[in-house]
Motif scaffolding. Structure first.
Motif, PDB file in Angstrom:
ATOM      1  N   TYR A  81       0.829  -1.203   0.000  1.00  0.00           N
ATOM      2  CA  TYR A  81       0.000   0.000   0.000  1.00  0.00           C
ATOM      3  C   TYR A  81       0.869   1.261   0.000  1.00  0.00           C
ATOM      4  CZ  TYR A  81      -3.905  -3.044   1.389  1.00  0.00           C
ATOM      5  OH  TYR A  81      -4.862  -4.034   1.433  1.00  0.00           O
ATOM      6  N   LEU A  82       0.352   2.320  -0.614  1.00  0.00           N
ATOM      7  CA  LEU A  82       0.945   3.644  -0.501  1.00  0.00           C
ATOM      8  C   LEU A  82       0.252   4.358   0.649  1.00  0.00           C
ATOM      9  CD1 LEU A  82       0.984   4.725  -4.248  1.00  0.00           C
ATOM     10  CD2 LEU A  82       2.985   4.207  -2.866  1.00  0.00           C
ATOM     11  N   CYS A  83       1.000   5.016   1.507  1.00  0.00           N
ATOM     12  CA  CYS A  83       0.413   5.623   2.701  1.00  0.00           C
ATOM     13  C   CYS A  83       0.749   7.105   2.793  1.00  0.00           C
ATOM     14  CB  CYS A  83       0.911   4.923   3.962  1.00  0.00           C
ATOM     15  SG  CYS A  83       0.470   3.176   4.066  1.00  0.00           S
ATOM     16  N   LYS A  84      -0.250   7.889   3.178  1.00  0.00           N
ATOM     17  CA  LYS A  84      -0.072   9.290   3.517  1.00  0.00           C
ATOM     18  C   LYS A  84      -0.637   9.493   4.915  1.00  0.00           C
ATOM     19  CE  LYS A  84       0.627  13.758   2.657  1.00  0.00           C
ATOM     20  NZ  LYS A  84       1.881  14.371   2.167  1.00  0.00           N
ATOM     21  N   TRP A  85       0.126  10.157   5.783  1.00  0.00           N
ATOM     22  CA  TRP A  85      -0.304  10.320   7.169  1.00  0.00           C
ATOM     23  C   TRP A  85      -0.570  11.781   7.494  1.00  0.00           C
ATOM     24  CZ3 TRP A  85       3.506  11.292  11.563  1.00  0.00           C
ATOM     25  CH2 TRP A  85       2.821  11.452  12.784  1.00  0.00           C
ATOM     26  N   VAL A  86      -1.727  12.037   8.109  1.00  0.00           N
ATOM     27  CA  VAL A  86      -2.030  13.351   8.671  1.00  0.00           C
ATOM     28  C   VAL A  86      -2.537  13.136  10.093  1.00  0.00           C
ATOM     29  CG1 VAL A  86      -2.548  14.405   6.445  1.00  0.00           C
ATOM     30  CG2 VAL A  86      -4.392  13.348   7.764  1.00  0.00           C
ATOM     31  N   ALA A  87      -2.477  14.194  10.924  1.00  0.00           N
ATOM     32  CA  ALA A  87      -2.783  14.024  12.341  1.00  0.00           C
ATOM     33  C   ALA A  87      -3.954  14.855  12.835  1.00  0.00           C
ATOM     34  CB  ALA A  87      -1.543  14.371  13.179  1.00  0.00           C
ATOM     35  N   THR A  88      -4.569  15.664  11.964  1.00  0.00           N
ATOM     36  CA  THR A  88      -5.672  16.528  12.392  1.00  0.00           C
ATOM     37  C   THR A  88      -6.800  16.524  11.368  1.00  0.00           C
ATOM     38  OG1 THR A  88      -4.825  18.526  11.307  1.00  0.00           O
ATOM     39  CG2 THR A  88      -4.008  18.044  13.539  1.00  0.00           C
ATOM     40  N   CYS A  89      -7.952  17.033  11.792  1.00  0.00           N
ATOM     41  CA  CYS A  89      -9.082  17.172  10.875  1.00  0.00           C
ATOM     42  C   CYS A  89      -8.735  18.131   9.733  1.00  0.00           C
ATOM     43  CB  CYS A  89     -10.313  17.701  11.614  1.00  0.00           C
ATOM     44  SG  CYS A  89     -11.049  16.560  12.809  1.00  0.00           S
ATOM     45  N   VAL A  90      -8.111  19.264  10.087  1.00  0.00           N
ATOM     46  CA  VAL A  90      -7.761  20.259   9.073  1.00  0.00           C
ATOM     47  C   VAL A  90      -6.846  19.663   8.021  1.00  0.00           C
ATOM     48  CG1 VAL A  90      -6.509  22.415   8.663  1.00  0.00           C
ATOM     49  CG2 VAL A  90      -8.115  22.251  10.570  1.00  0.00           C
ATOM     50  N   GLU A  91      -5.836  18.928   8.458  1.00  0.00           N
ATOM     51  CA  GLU A  91      -4.916  18.298   7.508  1.00  0.00           C
ATOM     52  C   GLU A  91      -5.627  17.269   6.646  1.00  0.00           C
ATOM     53  OE1 GLU A  91      -0.630  18.461   9.860  1.00  0.00           O
ATOM     54  OE2 GLU A  91      -2.052  16.871  10.342  1.00  0.00           O
ATOM     55  N   ALA A  92      -6.572  16.538   7.243  1.00  0.00           N
ATOM     56  CA  ALA A  92      -7.330  15.542   6.483  1.00  0.00           C
ATOM     57  C   ALA A  92      -8.161  16.218   5.389  1.00  0.00           C
ATOM     58  CB  ALA A  92      -8.230  14.749   7.415  1.00  0.00           C
ATOM     59  N   PHE A  93      -8.851  17.315   5.746  1.00  0.00           N
ATOM     60  CA  PHE A  93      -9.654  18.038   4.755  1.00  0.00           C
ATOM     61  C   PHE A  93      -8.775  18.581   3.634  1.00  0.00           C
ATOM     62  CE2 PHE A  93     -12.739  18.876   8.401  1.00  0.00           C
ATOM     63  CZ  PHE A  93     -13.650  17.922   7.955  1.00  0.00           C
TER      64      PHE A  93
END
Length: 224
Positions: free
Chosen positions: A25-37
């Protein structure tokens, strides 16, 4: 498959990335709602692993917005919350599955594969298209039991197009699915066309490919 991990606990995120990357799998990591949006506004993902307890809000808010867009993205909620109401709420909002921390990475892997397969209407671990057999978990392709040697990128492209058969898949969608973050890639590059051309050459040795269509200036479509 391109996976977005929305998780504020650094150690768990690292474990998830390490495990999923080793499984193709290719993975991208974010840690907050804002970053996810922000990430979801510029990139397309096949699946999202979504924590509920984020530092700037609830993962439920991310889930609501994703489902408003009618995205086909698979979503597995991963959280320390084990209350029944949270599970029901997540599923009612459109989550495809739910895992309560702590969980085994192998269980997550099995659930993720099952959810993605279900979304694409696949009931077995093998895809069949015009005499070609694709072994999803073993990364193998054959024709009439004759193995076909594909690179990892060629396999991923073929698998993705077959999973989305009868749909036009744009070059941008293929780029996001195979390479991940489109912002890190030269938009003028013709690497997608090169890989597709090499894939076609290998498949064409076994069967005519009139069902493997190039949609001019857009992308590709495999017709059932």
């Amino acid at each position: 498959m391109n996976i977005l991990i929305v998780e504020d606990y650094h150690e768990l995120a690292v474990e998830l990335i390490d495990y999923l990357s080793k499984n193709g799998y290719l993975c991208k990591w974010v840690a907050t709602c804002v970053e996810a949006f922000e990430e979801l506004s510029v990139n397309e993902y096949d699946a999202m692993l979504l924590d509920l307890g984020l530092p700037d809000g609830s993962g439920f808010d991310v889930l609501k917005e994703v489902r408003k867009s009618k995205s086909r993205m698979a979503i597995i909620v991963i959280t320390a919350r084990g209350e029944l109401d949270d599970k029901i709420n997540g599923l009612e909002l459109g989550a495809d599955d739910y895992l309560t921390k702590p969980f085994a990475l192998t269980e997550l892997g099995a659930r993720l594969f099952a959810v993605i397969r279900r979304i694409h209407g696949v009931v077995t671990n093998e895809l069949n298209i015009h005499g070609f057999q694709i072994q999803l978990q073993d990364y193998k392709v054959s024709f009439d039991k004759n193995p076909i040697s594909l690179t990892k990128k060629e396999f991923d492209i073929f698998q993705y197009l077959v999973l989305n058969k009868n749909r036009v898949i744009t070059r941008l969608q293929l780029t996001e699915h195979i390479w991940g973050d489109v912002l890190e890639i030269n938009s003028d590059s013709n690497f997608i066309d090169v890989h597709v051309r090499n894939l076609r050459k290998k498949l064409d040795k076994f069967s005519k490919l009139d069902w493997f269509e190039t949609v001019r200036n857009v992308g590709y479509r495999i017709n059932d």
